[in-house]
Motif scaffolding. Sequence first.
Motif, PDB file in Angstrom:
ATOM      1  N   CYS A  89      -5.914  -0.171   7.592  1.00 38.60           N
ATOM      2  CA  CYS A  89      -4.760   0.219   6.791  1.00 38.60           C
ATOM      3  C   CYS A  89      -4.142   1.489   7.355  1.00 38.60           C
ATOM      4  CB  CYS A  89      -5.165   0.477   5.339  1.00 38.60           C
ATOM      5  SG  CYS A  89      -5.750  -0.971   4.439  1.00 38.60           S
ATOM      6  N   ASP A  93       1.237   0.916   5.377  1.00 34.27           N
ATOM      7  CA  ASP A  93       0.850  -0.400   4.848  1.00 34.27           C
ATOM      8  C   ASP A  93       0.624  -0.372   3.340  1.00 34.27           C
ATOM      9  OD1 ASP A  93       0.777  -1.732   7.347  1.00 34.27           O
ATOM     10  OD2 ASP A  93      -1.204  -0.879   7.761  1.00 34.27           O
ATOM     11  N   LEU A  94       0.597   0.828   2.766  1.00 35.65           N
ATOM     12  CA  LEU A  94       0.151   0.980   1.380  1.00 35.65           C
ATOM     13  C   LEU A  94       1.226   1.609   0.501  1.00 35.65           C
ATOM     14  CD1 LEU A  94      -3.408   2.450   2.146  1.00 35.65           C
ATOM     15  CD2 LEU A  94      -2.789   0.041   1.845  1.00 35.65           C
ATOM     16  N   ALA A 114      -2.065  -2.438  -1.234  1.00 37.40           N
ATOM     17  CA  ALA A 114      -1.388  -2.970  -0.048  1.00 37.40           C
ATOM     18  C   ALA A 114       0.003  -3.485  -0.411  1.00 37.40           C
ATOM     19  CB  ALA A 114      -2.211  -4.089   0.573  1.00 37.40           C
ATOM     20  N   CYS A 120      -5.363  -5.507   4.749  1.00 37.62           N
ATOM     21  CA  CYS A 120      -5.906  -4.493   5.654  1.00 37.62           C
ATOM     22  C   CYS A 120      -7.155  -3.872   5.044  1.00 37.62           C
ATOM     23  CB  CYS A 120      -4.861  -3.417   5.956  1.00 37.62           C
ATOM     24  SG  CYS A 120      -4.312  -2.468   4.513  1.00 37.62           S
ATOM     25  N   THR A 182      -3.954   7.870   5.343  1.00 39.37           N
ATOM     26  CA  THR A 182      -5.245   7.177   5.440  1.00 39.37           C
ATOM     27  C   THR A 182      -6.177   7.861   6.439  1.00 39.37           C
ATOM     28  OG1 THR A 182      -4.280   5.657   7.078  1.00 39.37           O
ATOM     29  CG2 THR A 182      -4.299   4.939   4.769  1.00 39.37           C
TER      30      THR A 182
END
Length: 220
Positions: A89, A93-94, A114, A120, A182
């Motif tokens: 991730c 992506d989040l 997500a 991911c 992340t």
Amino acid sequence: MRSRLAARSTRLVLAAAAVTALAATTACGPEDPTENGAAAPTAASSSPAEDGRSEAPSGDSASGGGSTPASGSKSSGGTGDKSGYGQSCGTNDLDFTVTWEARPISHYLITAKAKSGITCYLDVNTPSVSFGSGADGVASPVGQGGEDPIKLSGSSVAYAGINVKTTEGEGGKQFEHVIIATTEEDPDPAQVELPDAPTVDKPIVTNWSTKRDEVIPRVI
């Protein structure tokens, strides 16, 4: 008498022969070019159609080379879809939300989900959290909770808890946003609005977990 007749006949034969020879010479006098195989000259050259050649109309291709591509054809380039299974991730992506939790200990709760179409893994256990751009605004990990890795897809979520102030007294700075990534190396962190403007001083952050009760940040 007979001798005179013979001489006369001889003269007539010779005269006839001379006439015949003269006629033959006159008939074959000037040479006729068409009789000896030479081509007769012409006043103008022949047209392409007459000499067996043809010219293509202007603007048209005379050869049968490459064909024109069909209209509407498209290249199969990348679509930008990041739904590949098993990828790590990235922050982009989040989707993140931050809420205020009063019990059992007051803290801020990060919820990560997500984006649509993404599957991911959070394979780095602790989020990178900071307030402002200064080093004193970086949240220290406390190692609480945690699953490694956490799969995010569809409605599944991961949680992390933040305690923004771990010191006594009135020290600290107020912030309206928190910066979340992340990993520490992520070049595109997310800036998320806080529900209020807390005073931040020596903040801490927990690991990611799928259980809310595991991410209550405590000073150890």
